[in-house]
Design an enzyme around this catalytic site. Structure first.
Site, mmCIF file in Angstrom:
data_model
loop_
_atom_site.group_PDB
_atom_site.id
_atom_site.type_symbol
_atom_site.label_atom_id
_atom_site.label_comp_id
_atom_site.label_asym_id
_atom_site.label_seq_id
_atom_site.Cartn_x
_atom_site.Cartn_y
_atom_site.Cartn_z
ATOM 1 N N CYS A 25 61.330 41.602 13.205
ATOM 2 C CA CYS A 25 62.260 42.591 13.762
ATOM 3 C C CYS A 25 63.194 43.181 12.712
ATOM 4 C CB CYS A 25 63.060 41.963 14.902
ATOM 5 S SG CYS A 25 62.067 41.608 16.369
ATOM 6 N N ASP A 61 66.851 46.305 27.244
ATOM 7 C CA ASP A 61 65.679 45.671 26.650
ATOM 8 C C ASP A 61 64.353 46.165 27.205
ATOM 9 O OD1 ASP A 61 66.984 43.650 24.869
ATOM 10 O OD2 ASP A 61 67.905 43.090 26.765
ATOM 11 N N HIS A 152 44.877 47.740 22.362
ATOM 12 C CA HIS A 152 44.501 48.885 21.530
ATOM 13 C C HIS A 152 44.660 48.488 20.073
ATOM 14 C CE1 HIS A 152 43.822 53.037 20.457
ATOM 15 N NE2 HIS A 152 44.926 53.043 19.728
#
Length: 342
Positions: A25, A61, A152
């Site tokens: 992150c 969030d 994907h």
């Protein structure tokens, strides 16, 4: 008698963190820049009976919609992915999945189904490693009781992995970042220091088992405990650091957050990593973003740890949650100050 030489490895272990410009992150777009980009881009009204309960306005969030007027069933939708934060492929998959699922828990929801998001430099890294990443994600999703229904993939110069997750929640019992009120204590459900330890891991290859254990721990129990305690306001602590997420919560709720720095727990080794200079650029950017809105009565090093960019961190809850430390409180709004650290 002659002794045969020890066998020579045919190839060195692949260090995934060396294939990424950032890690976890900490590679997020800086919060100030991101807010400028998305300003005014609230979602258009949807069709049918679904009602948008949580959207872009407060930077919460996940997105939440109520399925039917007056109904209690809400759908929670989120997506999260990032570059490698550790060298071990399966651990990276586990961490990324726990981090993506966390957004649903932060809203008071339960994950139902996820789809993988995978970017892979297929000419640089073996696809067997990609399989290990996906296996790690599947393992953690299984622990959460969440289906993984495909996903994907793209051929990309830099490896990235995460999930888009859909969950359900009680529309009238959400955890939101804009429902804090003065007088509530602040509870933190995981220790800090993950950013500086991940930065040290990338630079040196040292493995910090406690940090991996923290990052792969689901926030399911913390979310359930917060709801059981009657909490209505929460967020998770990830790339914007504790100070950044606290600033967003206090700003959205119209209060000031007072943080007791001495009460904040840290993963073992975090302070040493900071002293030796292993600070992600994202942590420094977080601190500079929050500084104009904060009263920081602590040393610069302490402020950097409080702004440290976390990956798959814990929940920050406005309310006391049994079993987790109280690290501060919300008070009436103070002019120009959303966060005060004492």
């Amino acid at each position: 008698m002659t002794t045969s030489p020890a066998p020579t490895p045919t190839s060195a272990p692949v260090r995934l963190t060396q294939y990424a410009h950032g890690g976890g992150c900490a590679c997020k777009i800086p919060p100030g820049e991101l807010e400028d980009v998305v300003a005014g881009l609230a979602g258009a009204p949807g069709g049918g009976a679904a009602e948008l309960l949580v959207g872009l306005d407060t930077g919460d969030d996940a997105a939440v919609v109520r399925l039917a007027p007056g109904g209690r069933t809400a759908v929670v939708a989120t997506a999260d992915f990032f570059t490698p934060v550790v060298d071990d492929a399966r651990d990276w998959g586990r961490i990324a999945a726990a981090n993506a699922l966390s957004d649903v828990y932060a809203m008071g929801g339960t994950p139902v189904v996820a789809v993988n998001l995978l970017a892979w430099p297929r000419e640089l890294l073996p696809l067997e490693l990609a399989r290990e990443v996906l296996a790690g994600g599947l393992e953690v999703a299984g622990q959460a009781g969440c289906h993984v229904g495909g996903g994907h993939s793209v051929d990309d110069p830099e490896p990235k992995y995460g999930m888009a997750v859909t969950g359900t929640a009680d529309a009238d019992r959400l955890l939101r970042n804009d429902t804090g009120r003065a007088g509530l204590p602040l509870t933190l459900t995981k220790p800090l220091g993950l950013g500086v330890l991940n930065s040290r891991h990338k630079a040196t290859g040292e493995v910090f088992e406690e940090a991996v254990a923290v990052m792969t721990t689901l926030n399911a129990a913390a979310s359930a405990a917060a709801l059981a305690a009657g909490a209505r306001c929460a967020t998770d602590v990830t790339g914007f650091g504790l100070l950044g997420h606290l600033h967003k919560l206090a700003r959205a709720s119209g209060v000031t957050a007072v943080l007791d720095a001495a009460a904040v727990p840290y993963v073992a080794g975090a302070r040493q990593a900071l002293r030796e200079g292993f600070v992600p650029g994202g942590s420094r950017r977080n601190l500079e973003w929050v500084r104009p809105h904060a009263d920081l009565a602590v040393a610069e090093e302490e402020a950097l740890l409080l702004a440290d960019a976390q990956t798959s961190g814990g929940l920050l809850v406005a309310g006391e949650v049994p079993g987790f430390p109280v690290v501060g409180e919300l008070v009436a709004a103070e002019a120009g100050v959303t966060v005060r650290v004492r």
